[in-house]
Design an enzyme around this catalytic site. Sequence first.
Site, PDB file in Angstrom:
ATOM      1  N   CYS A  75       3.549   8.294   0.992  1.00  0.00           N
ATOM      2  CA  CYS A  75       3.934   7.305   2.006  1.00  0.00           C
ATOM      3  C   CYS A  75       4.023   5.945   1.325  1.00  0.00           C
ATOM      4  O   CYS A  75       3.091   5.548   0.626  1.00  0.00           O
ATOM      5  CB  CYS A  75       2.875   7.305   3.109  1.00  0.00           C
ATOM      6  SG  CYS A  75       3.098   6.017   4.351  1.00  0.00           S
ATOM      7  N   SER A  95      10.956   5.724   9.064  1.00  0.00           N
ATOM      8  CA  SER A  95      10.536   5.472  10.443  1.00  0.00           C
ATOM      9  C   SER A  95      10.852   4.025  10.814  1.00  0.00           C
ATOM     10  O   SER A  95      10.572   3.111  10.045  1.00  0.00           O
ATOM     11  CB  SER A  95       9.035   5.727  10.555  1.00  0.00           C
ATOM     12  OG  SER A  95       8.565   5.330  11.819  1.00  0.00           O
ATOM     13  N   CYS A 142       4.208  -7.179   8.204  1.00  0.00           N
ATOM     14  CA  CYS A 142       5.301  -6.799   9.100  1.00  0.00           C
ATOM     15  C   CYS A 142       5.445  -7.870  10.174  1.00  0.00           C
ATOM     16  O   CYS A 142       4.452  -8.434  10.630  1.00  0.00           O
ATOM     17  CB  CYS A 142       5.012  -5.442   9.739  1.00  0.00           C
ATOM     18  SG  CYS A 142       6.371  -4.842  10.767  1.00  0.00           S
ATOM     19  N   CYS A 170      -2.061   6.403   9.517  1.00  0.00           N
ATOM     20  CA  CYS A 170      -0.963   5.635  10.116  1.00  0.00           C
ATOM     21  C   CYS A 170      -1.467   4.358  10.761  1.00  0.00           C
ATOM     22  O   CYS A 170      -2.414   4.382  11.538  1.00  0.00           O
ATOM     23  CB  CYS A 170      -0.277   6.425  11.220  1.00  0.00           C
ATOM     24  SG  CYS A 170       0.502   7.900  10.657  1.00  0.00           S
ATOM     25  N   CYS A 214      -1.142  -1.939  15.884  1.00  0.00           N
ATOM     26  CA  CYS A 214      -0.999  -1.690  14.441  1.00  0.00           C
ATOM     27  C   CYS A 214      -1.704  -2.757  13.613  1.00  0.00           C
ATOM     28  O   CYS A 214      -1.501  -3.953  13.819  1.00  0.00           O
ATOM     29  CB  CYS A 214       0.477  -1.640  14.093  1.00  0.00           C
ATOM     30  SG  CYS A 214       0.793  -1.529  12.325  1.00  0.00           S
ATOM     31  N   GLU A 220       0.820  -1.195   0.000  1.00  0.00           N
ATOM     32  CA  GLU A 220       0.000   0.000   0.000  1.00  0.00           C
ATOM     33  C   GLU A 220       0.862   1.256   0.000  1.00  0.00           C
ATOM     34  O   GLU A 220       1.924   1.295   0.607  1.00  0.00           O
ATOM     35  CB  GLU A 220      -0.918   0.000   1.222  1.00  0.00           C
ATOM     36  CG  GLU A 220      -1.661  -1.312   1.301  1.00  0.00           C
ATOM     37  CD  GLU A 220      -3.009  -1.225   1.964  1.00  0.00           C
ATOM     38  OE1 GLU A 220      -3.402  -0.124   2.386  1.00  0.00           O
ATOM     39  OE2 GLU A 220      -3.665  -2.272   2.035  1.00  0.00           O
ATOM     40  N   SER A 230       9.882   5.264  16.253  1.00  0.00           N
ATOM     41  CA  SER A 230       8.556   5.053  16.853  1.00  0.00           C
ATOM     42  C   SER A 230       8.748   4.711  18.324  1.00  0.00           C
ATOM     43  O   SER A 230       8.941   3.560  18.684  1.00  0.00           O
ATOM     44  CB  SER A 230       7.830   3.910  16.147  1.00  0.00           C
ATOM     45  OG  SER A 230       7.541   4.280  14.825  1.00  0.00           O
ATOM     46  N   LEU A 231       8.709   5.731  19.132  1.00  0.00           N
ATOM     47  CA  LEU A 231       8.956   5.551  20.566  1.00  0.00           C
ATOM     48  C   LEU A 231       7.673   5.040  21.237  1.00  0.00           C
ATOM     49  O   LEU A 231       7.665   3.982  21.856  1.00  0.00           O
ATOM     50  CB  LEU A 231       9.420   6.886  21.158  1.00  0.00           C
ATOM     51  CG  LEU A 231      10.018   6.861  22.551  1.00  0.00           C
ATOM     52  CD1 LEU A 231      11.176   5.886  22.641  1.00  0.00           C
ATOM     53  CD2 LEU A 231      10.477   8.265  22.942  1.00  0.00           C
ATOM     54  N   ASN A 232       6.621   5.814  21.112  1.00  0.00           N
ATOM     55  CA  ASN A 232       5.267   5.362  21.489  1.00  0.00           C
ATOM     56  C   ASN A 232       5.012   5.133  22.973  1.00  0.00           C
ATOM     57  O   ASN A 232       3.881   4.822  23.361  1.00  0.00           O
ATOM     58  CB  ASN A 232       4.874   4.093  20.720  1.00  0.00           C
ATOM     59  CG  ASN A 232       4.783   4.346  19.224  1.00  0.00           C
ATOM     60  OD1 ASN A 232       4.663   5.500  18.808  1.00  0.00           O
ATOM     61  ND2 ASN A 232       4.852   3.319  18.423  1.00  0.00           N
ATOM     62  N   CYS A 252       3.600  -4.941  16.665  1.00  0.00           N
ATOM     63  CA  CYS A 252       3.145  -3.923  17.616  1.00  0.00           C
ATOM     64  C   CYS A 252       1.639  -4.128  17.836  1.00  0.00           C
ATOM     65  O   CYS A 252       0.891  -4.344  16.885  1.00  0.00           O
ATOM     66  CB  CYS A 252       3.414  -2.529  17.068  1.00  0.00           C
ATOM     67  SG  CYS A 252       5.155  -2.273  16.691  1.00  0.00           S
TER      68      CYS A 252
END
Length: 388
Positions: free
Chosen positions: A145, A233, A152, A379, A159, A116, A258-260, A156
Site C-alpha cells: 500500500c 482508491s 491530504c 486503513c 481519517c 507511509e 470510497s463510498l462510506n 474526511c
Amino acid sequence: MMAKKLNELFSLDASAHRVGCKRALFGLDAEALGELMGGMGEPSWRSSQFLEAMYRQYVTELSAITTLPKVLRDRLDHEGWQMGRPAIAKAFQSCDGTERYLVEFEGTAPKGQTAEAVWMPEGDEGEAGDLEGEGAKDWRRATICVSSQIGCAVNCRFCLTAKLGLQHNLTGGEIAGQVVAVLDRHQVRVGRDRVNLVFMGMGEPFLNYDNFMAAVRLLVREVGISPLRMTVSTSGIVPGIEKFACEPPEIRPRLAISLNAPNDAVRAEIMPINRKWPISEVIEAVRRVPLRPRERITFEYVLLGGVTDQPEHARELARLVRRAGLPAKVNLIAWNPGPGIEYATPAAEAVEAFQRVLVGEGIPAFIRQPRGRDIFAACGQLKRTVEG
Ligand code: SAH
Ligand code: SF4
C-alpha cells in the site's frame, strides 16, 4: 472556498524531481532517459541499462550501475545527477506480519516529512474478492500500500491522515519509489512472486493525478507489474475519475470508490467533499470507465458504529449499488480508531450482519480484515507518526 482550493490542487503537472541541488535519475522514464543520453552523445540503448538497473534490479547508487562505463557514471555525477530513490527511514513490525514504513525523499519533500507505505504478506488478496482461488497461500503473495501525497486535503472526518492537511504532492518517482524500496527490502521478484499494489495510503491520488499516473506508467512498463494487480482508491474526485476513464486499459489500475455512506446526507456529514461531488455525480463519472472482462468497481464502505453500520444503512446501500447498475462489489472496513477522532468501531457481529444483508440482496460484499492495527498501519491510520 472548498471549490477554489480543490481546483488549485487539481491543476498539478508531473515534473521530474530534484534531490537537493542534485537531479534524480530515479523516476525518469524511457523517453526522458533517452533524451538525457542523446544529449550526452550516448547511444539510446544506454537508457535500457538504466531502466533495468533502477526498476528491475533495485540498484540504489549510480556508482553501482556497473553495466555503464565508469566515465559516463562520473560525468553524470559531475553534472549533478544522482539516483535519488526514496528510502525506508524507519520500519514498524506488526505481530500479524504487516510492516509499516516511513519513507524519506531526500531534498524533494519538505524537510523531515515522510510518506507511509505498508507491506502486507499474503495481503488482503489485493482487493478482497478480486483474486479468489488463485495460486497457493504463501508469503509470496503480498500487497503493498503506497501514498500519493503527504497528508491530504480532503478532510474526511473519520481519517487520521486528514489531520495533517496537505503537506506535499509526491512526484511520480516518489510514488513509484515507495513501491521499489519495498520490493527491494523483501527481495520480491516481479513476475515470479505475486504482488498487488493498492494506492490507498496517505493522500488522494486523483488530486495529484498526473504524478499518480506517471508512477503507474513506470510501475507497469518498467517495474513490470500488471495494472490488473493495482487498485486506486478515490474519495470521489469527479474530474479525476473522468480523466481516468480515458486512460488506455493497458495502464489503467482497477478503481475503488470510497463510498462510506448509503446516501448524500450521511456522506456529506462524514465526507465534506460530497457537497462538491454528490454520490450521483460520482456514479455517473464511474459509469464512463470502460471495464475489462470480469472487472468490477469496488465500493469501499467504512463502518462507523451507530453512524453507518445499521441494517437500514445496509438495505439502502444495496438499493444504491443495484440502481448504479455497474459490475460492482462492496468492501466493508470496520473503522480503525485514531487519537482525537470520536467514532466507534462496530462489533464484529455488526459487520457480519451488515454483510449478510448485502449478500441477501444480491450484492457481493467482503469484509476487509484490519492489518497491522497495533502499529497504526491499518486503513486511515497513516499519519506521520514515529511512535510504534
Ligand atoms: N484518499 C483515498 C485513498 C486513501 S484512504 C480515499 O479516500 O479513497 C483508503 C481507504 O481507507 C478509504 O476507503 C477510506 O475511506 C478508508 N479509511 C480512512 N480512514 C479510515 C479509518 N480510520 N478506518 C477505516 N478505514 C478508513
Ligand atoms: Fe484523504 Fe482518503 Fe483520508 Fe479522506 S479517507 S482524508 S480522501 S486519505
